[in-house]
Design a protein around this motif. Sequence first.
Motif, mmCIF file in Angstrom:
data_model
loop_
_atom_site.group_PDB
_atom_site.id
_atom_site.type_symbol
_atom_site.label_atom_id
_atom_site.label_comp_id
_atom_site.label_asym_id
_atom_site.label_seq_id
_atom_site.Cartn_x
_atom_site.Cartn_y
_atom_site.Cartn_z
ATOM 1 N N PRO A 14 -33.922 -25.863 96.464
ATOM 2 C CA PRO A 14 -34.396 -24.529 96.097
ATOM 3 C C PRO A 14 -33.532 -23.919 95.006
ATOM 4 C CG PRO A 14 -33.242 -24.465 98.199
ATOM 5 C CD PRO A 14 -33.389 -25.905 97.833
ATOM 6 N N ASP A 71 -35.235 -18.803 104.532
ATOM 7 C CA ASP A 71 -35.044 -19.478 103.251
ATOM 8 C C ASP A 71 -35.522 -18.628 102.089
ATOM 9 O OD1 ASP A 71 -33.997 -21.677 104.543
ATOM 10 O OD2 ASP A 71 -35.946 -22.712 104.677
ATOM 11 N N GLU A 108 -39.651 -18.128 93.934
ATOM 12 C CA GLU A 108 -38.680 -18.756 93.020
ATOM 13 C C GLU A 108 -38.997 -18.495 91.552
ATOM 14 O OE1 GLU A 108 -38.257 -22.857 93.915
ATOM 15 O OE2 GLU A 108 -37.096 -22.499 95.755
#
Length: 451
Positions: A14, A71, A108
């Motif tokens: 990530p 996350d 992201e």
Amino acid sequence: MTAQMRALAPEAGPKVLRIGLVQGGRIVHERVVKQRVSVTVGADDAAMFPILAEDMPSSGALFLLFERRGDDYYVNFTPEMTGRIALRGGIVALEALRREAPSVRLTEDARGRIVVGGSTFLFQFVPPPPAQPRPQLPLSATKGGVATEIDWQLTIVAAFSFLLHFGFIGAMYSDWMDPAVDEQIAVNGLIDSLKAVALPLPVETPPDSPRERSPLEMPPESKAESPSKTSKSPKDGDGSMSDRGAAALAREADAIQMQLLASLGGPSAVHGALGRGDVPLPDLSGVAGQASGVDTAGGLRVGSAGGGVIQPGRAGGGLAGIGRTGSSGIGERAGDAREVQGPKGAAQIGAPQTSVPVANAESVVAALRPKFRQCYQRYGLSVDPSMAGAVTIVTKVGPNGEVSAADPSGVSGLSNEVVSCIQRAVRNASFAAPGGTGGVIQIPIKFVQQR
């Protein structure tokens, strides 16, 4: 190098949050949150991004701006905050998002700007930075000295090669492989071999054998007669010449030789014969009493009556008129010899011209006049009697007075040999030190024949 490239390759996983703090129109702090933890702002020292107290929201001294839940990241905002956030659906103002919920989940690909009082936060998600390689010492520091730099495999091979080659050569020139020899047996064998050598017996020469004589020492009758008539000379009964006969022949030969010397050379020849060791001294009186001369046929006359020793220059001898010439028979003397000398030369030297003052320039040049005249006489007039001319020698004098160069200028009528001889004479001269960088002296020379 491969390990370093692998370390610089981006890690899969990530993305991480990259945040920049802008105050007063410039970025004062920037940070990449590689551990993916929550980000706090405020006036407290525990805040990740410290800001001024008046810029803090009313919620307290420490505010959780970016909160990690699982996350994912969520951005929290208060009514005092403004800004815009770019999401997947587009760019949304912070006021519109605040009406829906006090926080928004960030993906992201999200990025944006949040203004808190006088501080502005810029954020975006970026791939995690590569892990820093493990620090290592340089290669030179890890070496163990000279021993580690030696190629031991090559060294061992070279050592065995040297041992093999030089050992083979040493074995060739050594006596290790020769059989052992008993020295006593070798000495005894050498003595036995010397005993077996037959030495030649000495040959004794009888003391009364007549010595060999040259043709001049032989008597006239022995020269005229053939070998078959030698039986007329006194001999012993066994066919060999007796001592008395040999002595008589020797005396006769000595007498003839003395007469011949007296006829050709006069007293000087007699004295030369006296100095010889092969003339018997007891026979000189007999030789002097004998008459000798030269007959008209040019032969040697021995024992002629009324004769005497012929001496050149005296009357009565046939050789006295050798030095006389002329058809009248009167003696005439030859003319006196006169030596004819060649032309003589003179060297005329003008006043030397100097570029800087040289104390002894005129005296040194005047001392060179005999050498100049000798060069003119030896290499000029001896080759060409009509040679005459002039030359100027440009002399370069160093600071210490040494002559560094002597170049001819204005040569007329002189040969190259004469000019070269003059140059050598000038180069060997020495002047007073002019100082500075030296100077130049021009020496005009004129060569003429003496009248």
